[in-house]
Design a protein around this motif. Sequence first.
Motif, PDB file in Angstrom:
ATOM      1  N   LEU A  81     -56.730 -30.367 -35.865  1.00 26.68           N
ATOM      2  CA  LEU A  81     -57.875 -30.832 -36.621  1.00 26.68           C
ATOM      3  C   LEU A  81     -57.428 -31.749 -37.747  1.00 26.68           C
ATOM      4  N   GLY A  82     -58.124 -32.873 -37.896  1.00 23.38           N
ATOM      5  CA  GLY A  82     -57.802 -33.796 -38.975  1.00 23.38           C
ATOM      6  C   GLY A  82     -56.530 -34.581 -38.733  1.00 23.38           C
ATOM      7  N   GLY A  83     -56.077 -34.655 -37.475  1.00 20.43           N
ATOM      8  CA  GLY A  83     -54.877 -35.420 -37.179  1.00 20.43           C
ATOM      9  C   GLY A  83     -53.601 -34.795 -37.700  1.00 20.43           C
ATOM     10  N   ARG A  84     -53.567 -33.473 -37.832  1.00 18.97           N
ATOM     11  CA  ARG A  84     -52.368 -32.806 -38.340  1.00 18.97           C
ATOM     12  C   ARG A  84     -51.205 -32.958 -37.372  1.00 18.97           C
ATOM     13  N   ASP A  85     -50.019 -32.970 -37.936  1.00 20.27           N
ATOM     14  CA  ASP A  85     -48.793 -33.009 -37.148  1.00 20.27           C
ATOM     15  C   ASP A  85     -48.517 -31.594 -36.633  1.00 20.27           C
ATOM     16  N   ALA A  86     -48.531 -31.423 -35.309  1.00 12.87           N
ATOM     17  CA  ALA A  86     -48.362 -30.085 -34.729  1.00 12.87           C
ATOM     18  C   ALA A  86     -47.020 -29.476 -35.110  1.00 12.87           C
ATOM     19  N   ASP A  87     -45.962 -30.299 -35.133  1.00 13.85           N
ATOM     20  CA  ASP A  87     -44.646 -29.783 -35.514  1.00 13.85           C
ATOM     21  C   ASP A  87     -44.633 -29.341 -36.973  1.00 13.85           C
ATOM     22  N   ALA A  88     -45.299 -30.108 -37.830  1.00 18.99           N
ATOM     23  CA  ALA A  88     -45.344 -29.748 -39.253  1.00 18.99           C
ATOM     24  C   ALA A  88     -46.105 -28.441 -39.451  1.00 18.99           C
ATOM     25  N   VAL A  89     -47.184 -28.253 -38.688  1.00 18.28           N
ATOM     26  CA  VAL A  89     -47.946 -27.005 -38.774  1.00 18.28           C
ATOM     27  C   VAL A  89     -47.083 -25.834 -38.321  1.00 18.28           C
ATOM     28  N   ARG A  90     -46.346 -26.034 -37.229  1.00 15.11           N
ATOM     29  CA  ARG A  90     -45.468 -24.973 -36.726  1.00 15.11           C
ATOM     30  C   ARG A  90     -44.375 -24.647 -37.748  1.00 15.11           C
ATOM     31  N   ASP A  91     -43.831 -25.692 -38.359  1.00 13.99           N
ATOM     32  CA  ASP A  91     -42.804 -25.471 -39.385  1.00 13.99           C
ATOM     33  C   ASP A  91     -43.371 -24.695 -40.568  1.00 13.99           C
ATOM     34  N   PHE A  92     -44.604 -25.039 -40.951  1.00 21.48           N
ATOM     35  CA  PHE A  92     -45.228 -24.329 -42.068  1.00 21.48           C
ATOM     36  C   PHE A  92     -45.410 -22.854 -41.736  1.00 21.48           C
ATOM     37  N   GLU A  93     -45.860 -22.561 -40.522  1.00 21.22           N
ATOM     38  CA  GLU A  93     -46.054 -21.164 -40.137  1.00 21.22           C
ATOM     39  C   GLU A  93     -44.733 -20.399 -40.178  1.00 21.22           C
ATOM     40  N   GLU A  94     -43.659 -21.043 -39.752  1.00 25.81           N
ATOM     41  CA  GLU A  94     -42.352 -20.382 -39.793  1.00 25.81           C
ATOM     42  C   GLU A  94     -41.909 -20.148 -41.233  1.00 25.81           C
ATOM     43  N   MET A  95     -42.163 -21.125 -42.101  1.00 25.84           N
ATOM     44  CA  MET A  95     -41.792 -20.959 -43.505  1.00 25.84           C
ATOM     45  C   MET A  95     -42.598 -19.827 -44.142  1.00 25.84           C
ATOM     46  N   LEU A  96     -43.917 -19.800 -43.872  1.00 25.48           N
ATOM     47  CA  LEU A  96     -44.762 -18.746 -44.435  1.00 25.48           C
ATOM     48  C   LEU A  96     -44.348 -17.382 -43.897  1.00 25.48           C
ATOM     49  N   THR A  97     -43.967 -17.336 -42.625  1.00 25.78           N
ATOM     50  CA  THR A  97     -43.477 -16.087 -42.040  1.00 25.78           C
ATOM     51  C   THR A  97     -42.257 -15.581 -42.802  1.00 25.78           C
ATOM     52  N   THR A  98     -41.335 -16.487 -43.113  1.00 23.18           N
ATOM     53  CA  THR A  98     -40.127 -16.099 -43.848  1.00 23.18           C
ATOM     54  C   THR A  98     -40.475 -15.562 -45.231  1.00 23.18           C
ATOM     55  N   VAL A  99     -41.403 -16.234 -45.916  1.00 20.09           N
ATOM     56  CA  VAL A  99     -41.819 -15.781 -47.251  1.00 20.09           C
ATOM     57  C   VAL A  99     -42.424 -14.381 -47.174  1.00 20.09           C
ATOM     58  N   LEU A 100     -43.272 -14.156 -46.176  1.00 17.12           N
ATOM     59  CA  LEU A 100     -43.914 -12.848 -46.023  1.00 17.12           C
ATOM     60  C   LEU A 100     -42.894 -11.771 -45.671  1.00 17.12           C
ATOM     61  N   MET A 101     -41.901 -12.126 -44.864  1.00 19.89           N
ATOM     62  CA  MET A 101     -40.843 -11.163 -44.535  1.00 19.89           C
ATOM     63  C   MET A 101     -40.052 -10.785 -45.782  1.00 19.89           C
ATOM     64  N   GLN A 102     -39.802 -11.763 -46.641  1.00 18.56           N
ATOM     65  CA  GLN A 102     -39.055 -11.473 -47.865  1.00 18.56           C
ATOM     66  C   GLN A 102     -39.857 -10.604 -48.824  1.00 18.56           C
ATOM     67  N   SER A 103     -41.177 -10.593 -48.653  1.00 21.84           N
ATOM     68  CA  SER A 103     -42.006  -9.712 -49.483  1.00 21.84           C
ATOM     69  C   SER A 103     -42.055  -8.296 -48.926  1.00 21.84           C
ATOM     70  N   GLY A 104     -41.465  -8.087 -47.727  1.00 16.79           N
ATOM     71  CA  GLY A 104     -41.373  -6.738 -47.185  1.00 16.79           C
ATOM     72  C   GLY A 104     -42.054  -6.516 -45.851  1.00 16.79           C
ATOM     73  N   LEU A 105     -42.769  -7.508 -45.320  1.00 22.26           N
ATOM     74  CA  LEU A 105     -43.447  -7.324 -44.041  1.00 22.26           C
ATOM     75  C   LEU A 105     -42.459  -7.451 -42.884  1.00 22.26           C
ATOM     76  N   PRO A 106     -42.625  -6.648 -41.823  1.00 22.19           N
ATOM     77  CA  PRO A 106     -41.820  -6.849 -40.613  1.00 22.19           C
ATOM     78  C   PRO A 106     -42.097  -8.223 -40.008  1.00 22.19           C
ATOM     79  N   LYS A 107     -41.160  -8.709 -39.204  1.00 17.18           N
ATOM     80  CA  LYS A 107     -41.258 -10.081 -38.699  1.00 17.18           C
ATOM     81  C   LYS A 107     -42.541 -10.327 -37.918  1.00 17.18           C
ATOM     82  N   MET A 108     -42.886  -9.447 -36.964  1.00 16.11           N
ATOM     83  CA  MET A 108     -44.077  -9.682 -36.157  1.00 16.11           C
ATOM     84  C   MET A 108     -45.336  -9.637 -37.008  1.00 16.11           C
ATOM     85  N   THR A 109     -45.384  -8.712 -37.947  1.00 17.55           N
ATOM     86  CA  THR A 109     -46.540  -8.623 -38.842  1.00 17.55           C
ATOM     87  C   THR A 109     -46.672  -9.898 -39.664  1.00 17.55           C
TER      88      THR A 109
END
Length: 251
Positions: A81-109
């Motif tokens: 949506l809005g012409g987003r870069d699919a790779d950039a979106v995927r990279d963002f999700e991976e970065m956010l996943t790492t941040v959430l894991m560092q806060s204590g959440l398991p990887k899948m969660t």
Amino acid sequence: MPGGRLTQQERQQIALGLADSLPYAEIARRLERPTSTVTREVMRNGGPTGYRADLAHRAAERRAHRRKPVSPRGPEPVPQLGGRDADAVRDFEEMLTTVLMQSGLPKMTARVMASLYATDAGSLTASELAQRLQVSPASISKAITLLESLDLVRRERDERRRERYIVDDDLWYQSMIRSARDNAKFVEAARQGVTILGPGTPAATRLENVARFLDFVSEGITRAAEQAREVLYTRAEPAAAATTAPTAGRD
């Protein structure tokens, strides 16, 4: 300013900068890269204390290999949506996943939560999450159960009677209030311990100090959450309409 993917040499410079406790902005300046590039690189590869240049580079190569199309006749990627870069979106999700894991959440969660936040609808079904993350429905169910217990997602049934897992503005408020209530339970237990262990003893003094600290912090969390909810999520009311008509002038 150079563009494209980070090289192995640049990753080694990032590792050296982290070892010297340099801020991300300074590392980025030396590499002539955006600060966001360095931040994303570090957070998706173990954070500032766990970053390893060689491991990060191999992980990047694996991701690049996975993204290569198997066949030129393969399906086109889903447009963003809005012409987003699919790779950039995927990279963002991976970065956010790492941040959430560092806060204590398991990887899948953490992956489930990151996916939900990266969707404009803010909701996905179990099958949509399983397809998006390429995991089993059982893995999704386990992750959702944990997120629900932390008040970080909620579920609703849509018009097709499917359960949708939802993230919205109010969930962080609910999570903060839950945290304050959990602290209050610990405060109550600690003060019972003070009575049992004897006021003035080292153990009782330690518990009393913890109880006072958590009591003070919890009160601040609750007050701040209430204020933020009111200020940030409440829309201003439209101005009241005039109740009297202007008086016509005399000729």
